[in-house]
Design an enzyme around this catalytic site. Sequence first.
Site, short mmCIF file in Angstrom:
data_model
loop_
_atom_site.label_atom_id
_atom_site.label_comp_id
_atom_site.label_asym_id
_atom_site.label_seq_id
_atom_site.Cartn_x
_atom_site.Cartn_y
_atom_site.Cartn_z
N ASP A 31 30.31 32.45 36.74
CA ASP A 31 30.58 33.63 36.39
C ASP A 31 30.35 34.76 37.35
O ASP A 31 29.59 34.50 37.95
CB ASP A 31 29.76 34.07 34.95
CG ASP A 31 30.45 35.30 34.09
OD1 ASP A 31 30.80 34.90 32.99
OD2 ASP A 31 30.62 36.45 34.57
N ILE A 67 36.29 31.85 39.44
CA ILE A 67 37.25 30.82 39.25
C ILE A 67 38.36 30.60 40.19
O ILE A 67 38.87 29.70 40.29
CB ILE A 67 37.73 30.89 37.90
CG1 ILE A 67 38.65 29.73 37.39
CG2 ILE A 67 38.61 32.29 37.92
CD1 ILE A 67 37.81 28.53 36.89
N ALA A 87 36.79 31.45 31.15
CA ALA A 87 36.65 32.72 32.37
C ALA A 87 38.32 33.37 32.24
O ALA A 87 39.22 32.64 32.46
CB ALA A 87 36.24 32.08 33.71
N TYR A 154 48.34 40.57 29.85
CA TYR A 154 47.25 39.59 29.46
C TYR A 154 48.01 38.50 28.75
O TYR A 154 47.65 37.19 28.99
CB TYR A 154 46.28 40.28 28.72
CG TYR A 154 45.38 39.58 27.90
CD1 TYR A 154 44.14 38.98 28.81
CD2 TYR A 154 45.30 39.21 26.71
CE1 TYR A 154 43.28 38.33 28.36
CE2 TYR A 154 44.49 38.51 26.11
CZ TYR A 154 43.32 37.89 26.98
OH TYR A 154 42.57 37.15 26.50
#
Length: 328
Positions: A31, A67, A87, A154
């Site tokens: 994270d 990531i 993530a 998104y």
Amino acid sequence: MDVLVTGGAGFIGGHIAEAVAGRGHDVTVLDNFEPYYDLGIKEHNVEAAKTAAAEADASYDLIDGSITDGSLVDDLVADADVVYHQAAQAGVRTSVEQPQKVNAYNVDGTMNLLEAARHTDLERVVLASSSSVYGKPAYLPYDEEHPTNPVSPYGVSKLASEQYARVYNEVYGLPTVALRYFTVYGPRMRPNMAMTNFVSRCLHGEPPVIYGDGTQTRDFTYIDDIVRVNEQLLEDDSADGQICNVGSTDNIDIHTLAEVVRDEIDPSLELEFGEPREGDAEHTHADISKANAVLGYEPTVDIRQGVSKFIDWYRENREWYDPLVRSS
């Protein structure tokens, strides 16, 4: 079993990490602690998973990284048996304002993970997708054959990531499953959601504010149901290569949700209305028959039960969770 949870200090990832560690599996969390909301909530997610691991005599390792760091992802995936890829840069409105950032995390980051995974003998990659991939409904409820025409960056990013996962299964034989979540809520959820805003305002004696006219509808899926289906995929290969809706037992309009929250806390409060939020879908409603047929998925918490459970939890944790209490 060694389990990697990307985004494992977040809401859904944190609950998955806690549940998997509680079953005695060794968990690694990746994270980057993006300050999208109060990081104290992520710290509580981490502590809950650490406690579960300790009680189950399992290990828990927290990696502060992104990531988007391909080398780091390569190293972590190489040591994993199962990956839960949670993530992402969340938030429809954030994606409208920063589409390139959302693409970097949600698409490029997913590609890093899939590329690392296809060179290993991973048992499974379970990827978090979203009902945002559907966009405007041609019909309701959405089944997995519904056209995908997202109305926000998104939604586009989640559609791209789940389709890459599907293609990596077809082309490279990588065992992947994409779960399309429908508005997940529950303890330790992000504080900038309709549910948390309604509860917080009502507990402070202020009317809940509805953005738009309140006719927007949503499936609200309780976190326990999401965790349960993810846990099942630790060992269940029946959904490999599939994309499945994971929704709730019912559908509710935002106006009624505000009333349910208000009536549970303070029925004397009036409702207020604000301007609609750009990029928000008008309606979401999941057809979960595929997840039921493939995985036996059955949601167990309806919206009124879930609201009551969440309000009870909220009251018990207001000191560290409620943004108005923290800032006072």
